[in-house]
Structures are given as structure tokens and as C-alpha cells.
Write an enzyme that holds these catalytic residues in place. Structure first.
Site, short mmCIF file in Angstrom:
data_model
loop_
_atom_site.label_atom_id
_atom_site.label_comp_id
_atom_site.label_asym_id
_atom_site.label_seq_id
_atom_site.Cartn_x
_atom_site.Cartn_y
_atom_site.Cartn_z
N HIS A 165 0.82 -1.22 0.00
CA HIS A 165 0.00 0.00 0.00
C HIS A 165 0.84 1.26 0.00
CE1 HIS A 165 0.72 1.02 4.28
NE2 HIS A 165 0.68 -0.28 4.50
N CYS A 181 2.83 -4.67 7.07
CA CYS A 181 2.53 -4.42 5.67
C CYS A 181 3.73 -3.78 4.97
CB CYS A 181 1.30 -3.52 5.53
SG CYS A 181 -0.25 -4.32 6.03
#
Length: 205
Positions: A165, A181
Site C-alpha cells: 500500500h 505491511c
């Protein structure tokens, strides 16, 4: 997006002139980090001089047996590679999970989202009770931790909970600061989003 013309060595100069790219020390830089308006949001420009040059988006030589379209994440070097034909890859600088939050393995991209909603997992809320206000999801926006784009990693048909992301925190690229992440500069995740397909293989090592 047709990226094959970028791979032709004899066409690099022409491609550079057309795309406004530059060549520095033999490295082919493809990145523009200027301010961009997308879906009504105005992303600020990235101060490139403050980002170590190795973490700027660029085409590099990369030999692998993996098929073009595969994503390989090297968490120790803080690089993400999008595999291209002819022994090349688009390389992006990344931020990775801090100690105790690392993740590795092979997954597939099951979903792609523009300006995604961020929902902190229950374990994160327990660690940081102030995030309970986002239990139902944080609306998209410039301060949303998922940034401008998110790619959702599934394995065996199940959501791993991990994402590739964007991030508004450009200074975190090249560091281990996330909760597991893989984060990219917003302008970089937008570029990767346009290249990668649903179902693409992602190797995190």
C-alpha cells in the site's frame, strides 16, 4: 499499460526524452514525484532530495526464474521488484514491518483498491486503544495509512491481513516502521497498481 518499449536498450534515450526521465550514473530513473491530483485528492510532491536515491523508482537488471508480472519483495534490502521481460524489473523503495511484525511467504493479489478504507485489526487496537474510533474503518484521504492504493494479499484463498500500500509518510521508506505491511511512496504504489494484475504472485522474503 504497455511497458515493453522501456525495455529496448536502444530506445532508452528516446523513452527518457518522451517521459521526462533521467539517467544518473547509469541508472535509469523513471519516477516523477511531482504533486498529482487523483480522484479529487491532491497528493503532495515527494521531496526527492530527501529520499535516498536507491529507493527512488527505477528500472534495474534483475535475473529471476519467476515470470514477468510477479512481485518480489526483499525486506532486508527494502526493495520491491515488479518483474519485467528481458531480465529487468521495476524497483521501488519500501518500508517494512518493524521487529516482531515481519511477514514472509508467497501470496497472490486478490483485490486492488483505489483510495481504500483502512480498518485497524483488533490486535492493533488492543495495542493502541486510541485507534478504536476507526474500528468501523477510516475513510480514504491523504492521512489514511493505506495511502492512495492498496493491493490485498491472499494465500490459499484466505486474506493474510497484509497489504502492499501507499503511505503519506515518505520518510519511512527504507525503514522498518510498519505493523507488517509493505508500504511504498504514494506515487510509487499508483505506478505499481497500474502494472500488476489481480492474481499476480507475490513473494516476500
Amino acid at each position: 499499460m504497455n511497458i515493453k518499449p522501456l525495455l529496448v536498450a536502444s530506445g532508452l534515450i528516446a523513452a527518457t526524452a518522451l517521459a521526462g526521465c533521467s539517467t544518473v550514473g547509469g541508472t535509469f530513473y523513471t519516477a516523477s514525484y511531482a504533486s498529482v491530483t487523483d480522484a479529487g485528492y491532491k497528493l503532495p510532491a515527494i521531496p526527492k532530495t530527501k529520499v535516498p536515491s536507491q529507493y527512488l523508482r527505477q528500472i534495474v537488471k534483475y535475473e529471476t526464474s519467476e515470470a514477468p508480472g510477479t512481485v518480489i519483495v526483499d525486506t532486508s534490502a527494502k526493495f520491491l521488484y515488479f518483474i519485467m521481460p528481458d531480465g529487468k524489473a521495476m524497483r521501488y523503495g519500501i518500508g517494512v514491518g518493524k521487529q516482531g511484525f515481519e511477514w514472509s511467504g508467497t501470496a497472490r493479489i486478490a483485490m486492488k483498491r483505489e483510495w481504500p478504507t483502512w480498518t485497524p485489526p483488533a490486535a492493533m487496537i488492543r495495542r493502541r486503544p486510541e485507534l478504536a474510533q476507526y474500528r468501523g474503518g477510516m475513510k480514504p484521504g491523504l492521512q489514511n495509512p493505506l495511502g492512495a492504493r492498496a493491493l490485498y494479499l491472499f494465500r490459499g484463498g484466505h486474506d493474510t491481513g497484509y497489504r502492499l500500500h501507499g503511505t503519506p509518510e515518505w520518510w519511512s521508506i527504507g525503514k522498518a516502521m510498519s505493523s507488517g505491511c509493505i508500504r511504498l511512496l504514494n506515487q510509487d504504489i499508483m505506478d505499481l497498481y497500474n502494472r500488476v494484475d489481480i492474481g499476480a504472485k507475490v513473494i516476500v522474503k
